[in-house]
Design an enzyme around this catalytic site. Structure first.
Site, mmCIF file in Angstrom:
data_model
loop_
_atom_site.group_PDB
_atom_site.id
_atom_site.type_symbol
_atom_site.label_atom_id
_atom_site.label_comp_id
_atom_site.label_asym_id
_atom_site.label_seq_id
_atom_site.Cartn_x
_atom_site.Cartn_y
_atom_site.Cartn_z
ATOM 1 N N PHE A 98 34.131 30.064 25.659
ATOM 2 C CA PHE A 98 33.977 30.936 24.604
ATOM 3 C C PHE A 98 34.831 32.105 25.801
ATOM 4 O O PHE A 98 34.791 33.359 25.588
ATOM 5 C CB PHE A 98 32.953 31.843 25.486
ATOM 6 C CG PHE A 98 31.661 31.590 24.036
ATOM 7 C CD1 PHE A 98 31.853 31.380 23.055
ATOM 8 C CD2 PHE A 98 30.667 30.415 24.685
ATOM 9 C CE1 PHE A 98 31.351 30.948 21.839
ATOM 10 C CE2 PHE A 98 29.449 30.170 23.585
ATOM 11 C CZ PHE A 98 29.929 30.387 22.456
ATOM 12 N N ASP A 99 36.460 32.006 26.280
ATOM 13 C CA ASP A 99 37.076 32.627 26.945
ATOM 14 C C ASP A 99 38.475 32.278 27.441
ATOM 15 O O ASP A 99 38.999 32.475 27.725
ATOM 16 C CB ASP A 99 36.616 33.429 28.235
ATOM 17 C CG ASP A 99 37.462 34.617 28.364
ATOM 18 O OD1 ASP A 99 37.587 35.889 27.948
ATOM 19 O OD2 ASP A 99 37.306 35.345 29.159
ATOM 20 N N ILE A 100 38.910 31.244 26.725
ATOM 21 C CA ILE A 100 40.334 30.423 26.520
ATOM 22 C C ILE A 100 41.320 31.405 26.073
ATOM 23 O O ILE A 100 41.135 31.860 25.122
ATOM 24 C CB ILE A 100 40.492 29.141 25.507
ATOM 25 C CG1 ILE A 100 38.977 28.399 25.443
ATOM 26 C CG2 ILE A 100 41.834 28.734 25.119
ATOM 27 C CD1 ILE A 100 39.201 27.560 26.431
ATOM 28 N N ASN A 104 43.051 33.051 31.662
ATOM 29 C CA ASN A 104 42.399 31.933 31.734
ATOM 30 C C ASN A 104 43.079 30.369 32.357
ATOM 31 O O ASN A 104 41.654 29.146 32.167
ATOM 32 C CB ASN A 104 40.762 31.737 31.523
ATOM 33 C CG ASN A 104 40.440 32.788 31.457
ATOM 34 O OD1 ASN A 104 40.273 33.309 32.601
ATOM 35 N ND2 ASN A 104 39.209 33.363 30.893
ATOM 36 N N THR A 139 36.749 37.548 24.543
ATOM 37 C CA THR A 139 38.350 38.624 25.279
ATOM 38 C C THR A 139 38.913 39.182 23.710
ATOM 39 O O THR A 139 38.896 38.630 22.777
ATOM 40 C CB THR A 139 39.385 38.078 26.180
ATOM 41 O OG1 THR A 139 39.083 38.096 27.345
ATOM 42 C CG2 THR A 139 40.266 39.303 26.839
#
Length: 269
Positions: A98-100, A104, A139
């Site tokens: 859920f935050d690729i 990161n 994001t």
């Protein structure tokens, strides 16, 4: 260091136990953790080259040259895809990141990409393909539309594929997918500019220097546009994404337009 940690730490320990079992070449390795009251920390292997973000959004001494070659960008894209492919199936629990995003994706001394930061990750059982979410996470600019409204479809591992597609477009353009600092308003939404270039068969002119660069740029763009389809069912699975990235450009079909077109002129950049 994890800030604003809540609860008695049981959920934190469970997540650490799961992430600690991850052993994949393209996922950063968890070495240890600390849980002392509300103070919690995770210790990961050191990545000397930092994040992908600084390589695709920064310029050395205001140079117009890319910091990474197109061939290296393709290698990184395939590596990240392999890591994302592993997450939903490689452990005893399904992991959705859920935050690729470029920030990161960390690079080791050989510029091998490794997915990091599982702070927003959600764990679920292997037989649970549809995920129940009470609020959107991620994001802005990378979050799949179904995380905001179920009218777009169900939340699943395809949500990470959407984020991956947005990241691919940023790798191609060396810029944010939405950049309000761009003077030409028609270039603000980069995915639409890319779609029009590819569909019209026009050259990208994105610092193409060597033979084959244009083909790699076009391949990464087409794969990205498939990944950011608004309907999750129309996005390819990650094994298919890897197959497309490793295959020939001639075998790729142009995807449907993945957004509502603006009235802006997209012919120039």
């Amino acid at each position: 260091m994890l800030e604003n940690s809540k609860g008695n730490g049981e959920e934190f320990i469970n997540e650490v136990a799961t992430i600690g079992r991850i052993h994949h070449f393209n996922i950063v390795r968890l070495l240890g953790f600390c849980s002392e009251g509300t103070r919690r920390a995770l210790l990961y292997e050191f990545m000397p080259n930092g994040s992908l973000e600084k390589f695709i959004f920064s310029k050395i001494s205001e140079s117009t040259h890319r910091l990474l070659s197109w061939e290296k960008l393709q290698t990184i894209a395939i590596g990240v895809a392999r890591g994302i492919e592993y997450l939903p199936q490689g452990c005893n629990q399904r992991i959705l990141h859920f935050d690729i995003k470029p920030h990161n994706i960390l690079l080791d001394h050989n510029l091998c990409p490794k997915i990091s930061d599982f702070g927003l990750a959600k764990l679920c059982s292997k037989d649970q393909s549809i995920i129940s979410m009470t609020a959107a996470r991620g994001t802005p600019g990378y979050t799949a539309p179904e995380l905001f409204s179920r009218n777009f479809g169900e939340v699943s591992y395809k949500s990470d594929i959407f984020s991956y597609g947005m990241m691919l477009l940023e790798m191609v353009g060396c810029r944010k997918n939405i950049d309000l600092s761009i003077e030409n308003q028609s270039q603000i939404y980069f995915p639409e500019w890319i779609y029009n270039k590819v569909s019209q068969g026009k050259e990208f002119a994105l610092e193409i220097e060597a033979d084959g660069d244009e083909e790699i740029a076009k391949k990464l763009s087409i794969v990205a546009l498939w990944c950011i389809q608004w309907n999750p069912t129309e996005r390819p699975s990650m094994p298919i994404v890897i197959q497309m990235l490793e295959g020939d450009i001639e075998s790729l079909e142009m995807p449907p337009k993945p957004f509502v077109s603006s009235d802006a002129e997209m012919d120039t950049m």
